[in-house]
Design a protein around this motif. Sequence first.
Motif, PDB file in Angstrom:
ATOM      1  N   LEU A 126     -14.957   0.616  -0.361  1.00 56.47           N
ATOM      2  CA  LEU A 126     -13.279   1.485  -0.662  1.00 56.47           C
ATOM      3  C   LEU A 126     -13.188   1.252  -2.028  1.00 56.47           C
ATOM      4  N   ALA A 127     -12.654   2.603  -2.878  1.00 59.06           N
ATOM      5  CA  ALA A 127     -12.389   2.262  -4.075  1.00 59.06           C
ATOM      6  C   ALA A 127     -10.673   2.261  -4.240  1.00 59.06           C
ATOM      7  N   GLY A 128     -10.706   1.849  -5.218  1.00 57.70           N
ATOM      8  CA  GLY A 128      -8.884   1.303  -4.946  1.00 57.70           C
ATOM      9  C   GLY A 128      -8.231   1.738  -6.636  1.00 57.70           C
ATOM     10  N   ASP A 129      -6.696   1.884  -6.634  1.00 51.14           N
ATOM     11  CA  ASP A 129      -5.726   1.776  -7.852  1.00 51.14           C
ATOM     12  C   ASP A 129      -5.240   0.809  -7.289  1.00 51.14           C
ATOM     13  N   ILE A 130      -4.544   0.021  -8.336  1.00 47.86           N
ATOM     14  CA  ILE A 130      -3.564  -1.136  -8.363  1.00 47.86           C
ATOM     15  C   ILE A 130      -2.458  -0.795  -9.411  1.00 47.86           C
ATOM     16  N   LEU A 183      -2.649   1.377  -4.328  1.00 49.57           N
ATOM     17  CA  LEU A 183      -1.867  -0.593  -4.071  1.00 49.57           C
ATOM     18  C   LEU A 183      -0.642  -0.466  -5.047  1.00 49.57           C
ATOM     19  N   LEU A 184       0.971  -0.315  -4.679  1.00 50.34           N
ATOM     20  CA  LEU A 184       1.584  -1.330  -6.094  1.00 50.34           C
ATOM     21  C   LEU A 184       1.556  -2.694  -5.415  1.00 50.34           C
ATOM     22  N   PRO A 238       0.914  -0.989  -0.253  1.00 51.41           N
ATOM     23  CA  PRO A 238      -0.218   0.014   0.127  1.00 51.41           C
ATOM     24  C   PRO A 238       0.582   1.654  -0.568  1.00 51.41           C
ATOM     25  N   PHE A 239       0.488   2.225  -0.302  1.00 47.32           N
ATOM     26  CA  PHE A 239       1.022   4.152  -0.643  1.00 47.32           C
ATOM     27  C   PHE A 239      -0.190   5.006  -0.615  1.00 47.32           C
ATOM     28  N   GLY A 240       0.455   6.306  -0.714  1.00 47.33           N
ATOM     29  CA  GLY A 240      -0.792   6.727  -0.714  1.00 47.33           C
ATOM     30  C   GLY A 240      -1.210   7.753   0.431  1.00 47.33           C
ATOM     31  N   SER A 241      -2.220   8.158   0.575  1.00 44.35           N
ATOM     32  CA  SER A 241      -2.979   8.493   1.805  1.00 44.35           C
ATOM     33  C   SER A 241      -3.762   7.036   2.740  1.00 44.35           C
ATOM     34  N   SER A 242      -3.232   6.356   2.270  1.00 44.84           N
ATOM     35  CA  SER A 242      -3.978   5.291   3.159  1.00 44.84           C
ATOM     36  C   SER A 242      -2.370   5.084   4.410  1.00 44.84           C
ATOM     37  N   ILE A 243      -1.345   5.398   4.263  1.00 42.78           N
ATOM     38  CA  ILE A 243       0.024   5.392   4.728  1.00 42.78           C
ATOM     39  C   ILE A 243       0.883   6.349   4.786  1.00 42.78           C
ATOM     40  N   ASN A 244       0.230   7.298   4.780  1.00 42.48           N
ATOM     41  CA  ASN A 244       1.319   8.409   4.189  1.00 42.48           C
ATOM     42  C   ASN A 244       1.213   9.201   5.327  1.00 42.48           C
TER      43      ASN A 244
END
Length: 718
Positions: free
Chosen positions: A162-166, A80-81, A63-69
């Motif tokens: 939830l909406a997300g991007d991989i 997600l990467l 995970p990256f971005g605002s969920s964890i920054n």
Amino acid sequence: RQEPLGPGRLEQALCQAPDVDAQMSQLVGLLELSEDERRVRHLLVTLFQEVFTEFFPGCAVVPFGSSINGFDTRGCDLDLLLDLEPTKSLQASTRDALAAGSGSGAEDSILSDIDLAATPVPEVLELVAAVLRRCVPGVRRVRAVPTARRPVVKFCHKQSGLAGDISIDNRLALLNTRFLQLCAEADERVRPLVYAVRLWAKQQGLAGEGGRRHAQRGPARPVGGRGAALIPSPPGNPSGGGPLLNNYALTLLVLFFLQTRSPPVLPTVARLHDLAGRVSLSICLSLSPPSRPLHVAPLCWCSSQRHSAPGDEDRTVVGGWDCSFPRDVALLEPSTNTESPCKCQAGVWGGPGIPTLPSPLVPAGSLLSEFFHTFGDFDFPGQVISLREGRALPLPPPTTPEASEGLKLGPLNLQDPFELSHNVAANVNEKTASRFARCCRDAAKYCRSLQYRRKSSKGRAWGLTRLFQPGAVEPGAASAGAFLISIPLEAAGDSQQLCQEPSGRGPWFWEVCAAIAFVLRDVLKCSCAAGKPPRAPREESGLPGDSALSEELPMGTDTEEPSAAELPAVGSKRCLPEAANGTALPGGKRPRTNVPEETASWSCAIWHRVWTGRRRVRRQLQHGDGPEGPDGDSLELEQKVSEAIVRQEGAGQPLEPLLRFQASARAAGTRQEPRVLLRLVPSPAPPGALFRDFFHFLQSFLPTVVRQRLGRGPAGDP
Ligand code: ATP
Ligand code: MG
């Protein structure tokens, strides 16, 4: 299911704070993810990891971005990467083993006839999308977006909402996420400030979903170009469909601002680069006794002095860009800056391991207002904002080997801290950049007013709440003489209907208009006739000039016309207003001419001071018997309150109304957070204190009672 905090609830919570400093310190707690929400995200990541490992052995879901920054908000997307590099290596070694005659192939695997390393990105994305669609329970609306600057697969997760991007190739984002996280940890003032600026920008229509989409697509393309049609305007984008800033860009602006304070709150990226690879004393002391004598610097020692180096992970190069900075916040020198975004208690300020600030603290809210002040006067097109150097570089930027070469210059130049050839705000056009500066100027002015600094004793919006009202301090506020009231609609009930309707049009808007007319006419006893849309008298403001000494700051003027996508369709409702082109709308038929100014409008006059003394009259009525008692209909009660006030005035219908004004409503907001903007233009202008008094009453009364009329507002006493 994770829902963003409704605008009403946020406002309610902040309004109860004792002062603006307390509002600021509460903001993060009100907006950030709850523990439960974090757990849900963690579970989803685990689920994705399990499923993808089946198909892509060795892969990692990160995970990256605002969920964890450190800048998470309720309902923010899940970035997600999917790291396929280990899978590619495994595939290569299996192939080598097969070629050497040892090992066996994986016939059943979807990788059996695909060489991941040689497959074009769009095909890999389709593969990832297929796995998501078929194998991850609860995943919906899966869509590969190979044309984005960083190609992604989009998805929604039904149960969590939830909406997300991989993404499959975005290692730089992992690094800039960690950089943001480091800044959030470095100083306790960073998070409140970023949250405040993000929410303010979102409410002013300067940042949001459109910003993300545009930024992901890269630089703005000419109007009408091929790219333009690919990017639909989000409904309610007040920049008329123009590209918005995304949250990453906004956060960088705040971090840059904090680097440029004197003394700085945050170090420059260049300084962080120098600190990378050192190891904090606390880590040294926790290690088993070193085999060699340590060279101890004041807080850290250099890892190059050691054979094994715990600080080595700090030094990273991704895609040719040096992303070296300390991962351990304890390596950062404490800031000696004492400016305040909020009154923090001694011992709380400064971040882990950082000494508390000397007291007394400087004036409250100073960093936020300074942010607005700085960017209100900033020469955006003439400079490059460099977080690496912590200063604005003149144009053209120096072309040192690793610096800015290839940076696409535009109306707003914000250099990525690591990928130096990337202008994070390259999507922003001139209109949005100048709107941003104008909004900053208006916000800076508002921050000087008493209304910002002092809690309203009359229950009006004050402090941060006013700053977060949509369009509350929009450009032109001081010069146009129009007053805005925002009516947020909860993201449930009618908004469901709104979501199903393409481009946000629909009868819901006319439902709201009918409710507004009901409140004005039936509850507040105004004369209320369908009329022409108001035009603000530009030469007269009637608004306080420099609001530093004024209790009231005007609501802003809605100077931007709605985009075609924002325009509501016409429906047949109880109290039909008139279309802005003057065409009456009998039976809810849509007028043939589709003028862009299509709004509902009324000519209004108010004859009695129904806004004063309501609380007292309400109390009296509630203690009596009948339908207006505590269990009665609260709308009916409000009507009775007005009637009682009219009766108390005693003299029957006066010859002249107390006030006249034109009102017009238009749809705004987003699908998730729809709202209606009501614009009042007093006549004659400038308005006196009486109109202001009425307006401020209406500002808090109308949204609540309209929502009650629509049957979805919180019950109770407005
Ligand atoms: P939110 O999702 O709440 O809007 P976010 O920080 O997650 O905030 P996204 O747009 O989802 O923003 O982007 C996810 C991450 O991708 C960012 O945190 C950042 O690390 C990276 N990113 C986003 N936009 C850019 C950009 N224009 N340039 C470089 N990296 C970016
Ligand atoms: Mg995100």
